[in-house]
Design a protein around this motif. Sequence first.
Motif, mmCIF file in Angstrom:
data_model
loop_
_atom_site.group_PDB
_atom_site.id
_atom_site.type_symbol
_atom_site.label_atom_id
_atom_site.label_comp_id
_atom_site.label_asym_id
_atom_site.label_seq_id
_atom_site.Cartn_x
_atom_site.Cartn_y
_atom_site.Cartn_z
ATOM 1 N N TYR A 40 0.882 -1.372 0.373
ATOM 2 C CA TYR A 40 0.129 -0.284 -0.046
ATOM 3 C C TYR A 40 0.744 1.283 -0.243
ATOM 4 C CZ TYR A 40 -3.321 -3.341 1.621
ATOM 5 O OH TYR A 40 -4.429 -4.796 0.872
ATOM 6 N N HIS A 41 2.012 1.291 0.149
ATOM 7 C CA HIS A 41 2.871 2.242 -0.436
ATOM 8 C C HIS A 41 2.857 2.999 0.573
ATOM 9 C CE1 HIS A 41 4.109 0.861 -4.457
ATOM 10 N NE2 HIS A 41 3.104 0.808 -4.437
ATOM 11 N N VAL A 42 3.284 2.368 2.486
ATOM 12 C CA VAL A 42 3.295 2.779 3.970
ATOM 13 C C VAL A 42 4.446 3.356 3.859
ATOM 14 C CG1 VAL A 42 2.467 3.060 5.765
ATOM 15 C CG2 VAL A 42 0.975 2.258 3.779
ATOM 16 N N PRO A 43 4.735 4.482 4.188
ATOM 17 C CA PRO A 43 6.212 5.503 4.232
ATOM 18 C C PRO A 43 6.565 4.516 5.568
ATOM 19 C CG PRO A 43 4.736 7.533 3.948
ATOM 20 C CD PRO A 43 4.244 5.827 3.781
ATOM 21 N N ASN A 44 7.707 4.849 6.721
ATOM 22 C CA ASN A 44 7.770 4.185 7.247
ATOM 23 C C ASN A 44 8.399 5.850 7.766
ATOM 24 O OD1 ASN A 44 8.838 1.947 7.935
ATOM 25 N ND2 ASN A 44 10.385 1.502 6.583
ATOM 26 N N THR A 45 7.982 5.898 8.910
ATOM 27 C CA THR A 45 8.084 7.029 9.782
ATOM 28 C C THR A 45 9.147 7.128 11.240
ATOM 29 O OG1 THR A 45 6.089 7.413 11.349
ATOM 30 C CG2 THR A 45 5.989 8.027 9.070
ATOM 31 N N LEU A 46 9.475 8.027 11.689
ATOM 32 C CA LEU A 46 9.757 8.200 13.154
ATOM 33 C C LEU A 46 8.591 7.729 14.154
ATOM 34 C CD1 LEU A 46 11.979 11.712 12.852
ATOM 35 C CD2 LEU A 46 12.820 9.717 12.091
ATOM 36 N N ASP A 47 7.570 8.204 13.790
ATOM 37 C CA ASP A 47 6.603 6.773 14.716
ATOM 38 C C ASP A 47 6.234 5.024 14.423
ATOM 39 O OD1 ASP A 47 6.205 9.097 16.846
ATOM 40 O OD2 ASP A 47 4.513 9.962 15.625
ATOM 41 N N THR A 48 7.085 5.288 13.136
ATOM 42 C CA THR A 48 6.554 4.049 12.553
ATOM 43 C C THR A 48 6.751 2.639 13.647
ATOM 44 O OG1 THR A 48 6.536 3.943 10.759
ATOM 45 C CG2 THR A 48 7.122 1.876 11.157
ATOM 46 N N ARG A 49 7.005 1.498 13.880
ATOM 47 C CA ARG A 49 7.204 0.478 15.280
ATOM 48 C C ARG A 49 7.023 -0.671 14.670
ATOM 49 N NH1 ARG A 49 2.351 -0.757 19.607
ATOM 50 N NH2 ARG A 49 0.234 -0.223 17.998
ATOM 51 N N PHE A 50 8.902 -1.135 15.002
ATOM 52 C CA PHE A 50 9.411 -2.062 13.788
ATOM 53 C C PHE A 50 9.795 -3.109 15.073
ATOM 54 C CE2 PHE A 50 10.288 1.111 11.975
ATOM 55 C CZ PHE A 50 11.300 1.552 10.900
ATOM 56 N N GLY A 51 9.512 -5.180 14.736
ATOM 57 C CA GLY A 51 10.002 -5.550 15.147
ATOM 58 C C GLY A 51 11.896 -5.691 15.422
ATOM 59 N N ILE A 52 12.233 -6.211 16.956
ATOM 60 C CA ILE A 52 13.695 -5.860 17.022
ATOM 61 C C ILE A 52 13.724 -7.759 17.338
ATOM 62 C CG2 ILE A 52 13.112 -3.600 17.348
ATOM 63 C CD1 ILE A 52 13.522 -5.018 20.481
ATOM 64 N N ALA A 53 13.389 -8.329 16.955
ATOM 65 C CA ALA A 53 13.566 -9.401 16.478
ATOM 66 C C ALA A 53 14.702 -10.383 18.153
ATOM 67 C CB ALA A 53 14.974 -9.744 15.937
ATOM 68 N N SER A 54 16.631 -10.026 18.217
ATOM 69 C CA SER A 54 16.700 -10.606 19.556
ATOM 70 C C SER A 54 17.174 -9.404 20.847
ATOM 71 C CB SER A 54 18.025 -11.438 19.591
ATOM 72 O OG SER A 54 17.968 -13.054 18.870
ATOM 73 N N GLY A 55 16.943 -8.215 19.745
ATOM 74 C CA GLY A 55 16.344 -6.781 20.479
ATOM 75 C C GLY A 55 15.945 -6.585 22.260
ATOM 76 N N SER A 56 14.834 -7.454 21.855
ATOM 77 C CA SER A 56 14.120 -7.836 23.060
ATOM 78 C C SER A 56 14.463 -8.846 24.179
ATOM 79 C CB SER A 56 12.489 -8.272 22.444
ATOM 80 O OG SER A 56 12.526 -9.385 22.273
ATOM 81 N N LYS A 57 15.331 -9.570 23.407
ATOM 82 C CA LYS A 57 16.133 -10.327 24.909
ATOM 83 C C LYS A 57 16.607 -9.599 26.277
ATOM 84 C CE LYS A 57 17.370 -14.031 22.708
ATOM 85 N NZ LYS A 57 17.803 -14.355 21.168
ATOM 86 N N GLY A 58 16.999 -7.693 25.830
ATOM 87 C CA GLY A 58 17.054 -7.044 27.407
ATOM 88 C C GLY A 58 16.469 -7.213 28.294
ATOM 89 N N PHE A 59 14.627 -7.473 27.471
ATOM 90 C CA PHE A 59 13.693 -6.967 27.925
ATOM 91 C C PHE A 59 13.015 -7.979 28.545
ATOM 92 C CE2 PHE A 59 12.430 -4.265 24.619
ATOM 93 C CZ PHE A 59 12.950 -2.736 24.662
ATOM 94 N N THR A 60 13.064 -8.853 28.514
ATOM 95 C CA THR A 60 12.846 -10.640 29.168
ATOM 96 C C THR A 60 14.135 -10.393 30.383
ATOM 97 O OG1 THR A 60 12.591 -11.246 26.816
ATOM 98 C CG2 THR A 60 13.355 -13.105 28.795
ATOM 99 N N ALA A 61 15.849 -10.225 30.411
ATOM 100 C CA ALA A 61 16.391 -10.766 31.109
ATOM 101 C C ALA A 61 15.800 -9.250 32.407
ATOM 102 C CB ALA A 61 17.243 -9.711 30.886
#
Length: 326
Positions: A40-61
Amino acid sequence: MPQGDIDKIAKETGFSGVVWVDRAGQVEFAKAYGLANRTYHVPNTLDTRFGIASGSKGFTALAVLSLVQDGVLELSTTARSLLGRDLPLIADDVTVEHLLTHTSGIGDYLDEEADTEITDYVIGAAHELTTTEAFLPLLDGYPTKFRAGERFGYCNGGFVVLALLAERAGGVGYHDLVRERVLRPAGMTRTDFLRSDELPADAAVGYLPLNGADRSNIFHLPVLATGDGGIHTTAADISTFWRAFFAGDIVDSVDEIVRPRCDVPEESMRYGLGFWLHKSTDTAILVGYDAGASFKSTHDPHTGTTCTVLSNTSPGVWPIARVLAL
């Protein structure tokens, strides 16, 4: 780095994502590139939410360590004491601390040393993976690789086990545990666990090349993330997180968490409790890489400088992260 240089690299590599640099809470550079939704040609913006894969291991910890802080768990708690008869191949002496530091030696359901491509389908029925308990059949049957505490061996499954232990000890589901003990005290209002089959309009679809076309990653990842990665967030929320973490707003034991426990020369980094650390400085690092997602964020606690790059493609982050010296 001047904006023109980042723009040049973004154009040359077809970068899709967000680059963000701030110092002591003051934004020095922030820009979005590419499309969040290519259909749908939706642009990324500074407010776009992205999946961060293993970056969230810190949150689990941090969720686990908040339970340790409250006396619900101990670093010396064995996995077996909470697993009972589940996952019988996990050695009886594997502890919470071993799992947090990737020194447990347990076999990994998602072994990054295996000869697989990022485009391979490796987790089976993705749509069934909506709870931590649902991962039990996926985690089972992998023999021990080495004795607990013997060495560092990056293990995705270890963080799913941590999520399972936290649930059973705390009596609260993993997702709510992270929301209550990490996201809320950190003030991360744009961060959450999003189902891949019902992404909201402000979330980026993850893309990877398959059979000559750009396909979404919906069949490559669990439909709902658990302990080893996949939460969705924004660049601004990551900066908010780092400030709250080092201010002690999430847990008190910040110094212990970022104390190096392992040298990891093959990655040119060290490792603490759920966090990567620079090989020679006090900079803390979160990194994520998976099908249709890449992420790297560093925070220097002395200068208060945060550098974050998020992308909704697997290779997207790395060229820009390299020139930012992340």
